[in-house]
Write an enzyme that holds these catalytic residues in place. Structure first.
Site: not given
Length: 382
Positions: A318, A193-195
């Site tokens: 999350c 995942s990029a973030h």
């Protein structure tokens, strides 16, 4: 007072180079599927980013499939029609939930109290599969998002391959923090995942061998060689590529965070001798510390630190709005008194000694007070 951000495992701050790359990509207005000059310019940005992600992960560019994030990448593999899925309770919910929803038979890979699926355990589970197991997938994360514990993925993958079992890894927390070599691991696919590496939110990648089994969640335009249809998020992908370049260049520097983490844990123990460092005897990410104060609630600690100007978390980001015990710590068999008081402190490329100093000042003030629920802290009870 400037805030101190120690929640990199939730989201890493953007690298300045990522910001610049995305700003430049805003000026590229062609559709990457178009054959004219504007389209070719957009396509070039995507393919440059694909090569950058491949270099960071030890993969071939053709093995990189751009997605909307790590969750989508995991779902593409977990939902590919397996008869049996082997996975551990310490996996992220974006692995556990699609596994449960897949209709496959779920076989547990028990994790030890140090937060690791031991090689001997995996060997026993694999040997115990019956002839009716059918098409089998073993899903094993590379690093745990809450504890930082590294899994013996290469060894377990080798056993799985011998048994004809496909292997997928949620590598979201490992990529950009430790060296990752997709080819050397011998696995079939992995998600990133990029973030988590200083790129933008809402974009990621599935790294998959050409013959890897996956179920495209989006169909229609045939983009990404039919594996992920829809016009590509050129701006986000450009940001992911820039994040991959920065993360690769900073890998050696990232390792220095282990010194800051170890200092943090030593001084936490000096302030609160009852503190428990979870998974401390396991190989860990250099930036991650999961610490529990058995006499305090995690949500109380997170809020108190937030009011003092520090960002940390309890459990996965999350799930941070839920007042519930961590399923990861439960799967490790930890006592409720420990799991209920666990916070995660995760350092990043921006973290410096002064940030650790700031945390320790705030932490010292918090443990010196009486808890809001009436329990005594270490200092007041001493």
């Amino acid at each position: 007072t400037e805030r101190i951000y120690l929640d990199t495992n939730a989201t890493a701050p953007l690298w300045p180079a990522v910001r610049s790359a995305m700003a430049a990509a805003f000026e590229v207005h062609g559709n990457p599927s178009s054959v004219h000059a504007e389209g070719r310019r957009a396509r070039a940005l995507i393919e440059e980013a694909r090569a950058d992600v491949a270099r960071l992960t030890g993969a071939e560019p053709g093995e990189v499939v751009f997605t909307g994030g790590g969750t989508e990448a995991n779902n593409m593999v977990l939902g590919a029609g397996w008869d049996t899925i082997l996975c551990a309770g310490i996996e992220h919910d974006c692995v556990l939930a699609p596994a449960r929803a897949s209709g496959a038979t779920i076989v547990d890979l028990p994790a030890s109290r140090r937060g690791v699926v031991e090689v001997e355990t995996a060997e026993r589970v694999i040997a115990g599969l019956g002839e009716d197991a059918g098409e089998v997938l073993l899903a094993l994360q590379m690093a745990n998002n809450e504890t930082g514990a590294l899994q013996p993925l290469g060894e377990i993958a080798a056993m799985a391959r011998e048994a004809g079992i496909a292997v997928h890894s949620d590598a979201v927390q490992a990529v950009g923090k430790i060296p990752v070599d997709f080819a050397a691991l011998g696995i079939d696919s992995m998600a990133l995942s990029a973030h988590k590496i200083g790129g933008p939110k809402g974009v990621g990648a599935l790294i998959a061998r050409p013959d890897a089994r996956m179920a495209p969640l989006l169909r229609g335009g045939g983009q990404e060689r039919g594996r992920r249809s829809g016009t590509e998020n050129v701006i986000g992908i450009a940001g992911l590529g820039a994040g991959a370049r920065e993360a690769l260049a900073a890998l050696e520097d990232f390792a220095r965070l282990a010194e800051l983490r170890d200092r943090l844990e030593r001084e936490i123990r000096a302030l609160a001798p009852q503190a428990v460092v979870i998974a401390e005897d396991a190989p860990r990410l250099p930036n991650t510390s999961c610490v529990a104060l058995p006499d305090r609630r995690a949500e109380t600690l997170v809020i108190a630190l937030d009011l003092a100007g520090l960002a940390v978390s309890s459990g996965a980001a999350c799930s941070s709005g839920k007042v519930a015990r961590s399923h990861v710590l439960d799967a490790m068999g930890l006592e409720e008194a420990v799991s209920a008081g666990a916070i995660r402190i995760s350092l990043g490329w921006q973290t410096r000694n002064a940030d650790i100093d700031g945390f320790l000042r705030a932490f010292a003030a918090i443990v010196a007070e009486t808890g809001g629920d009436g329990t005594q802290t270490a200092r007041s009870a001493a």
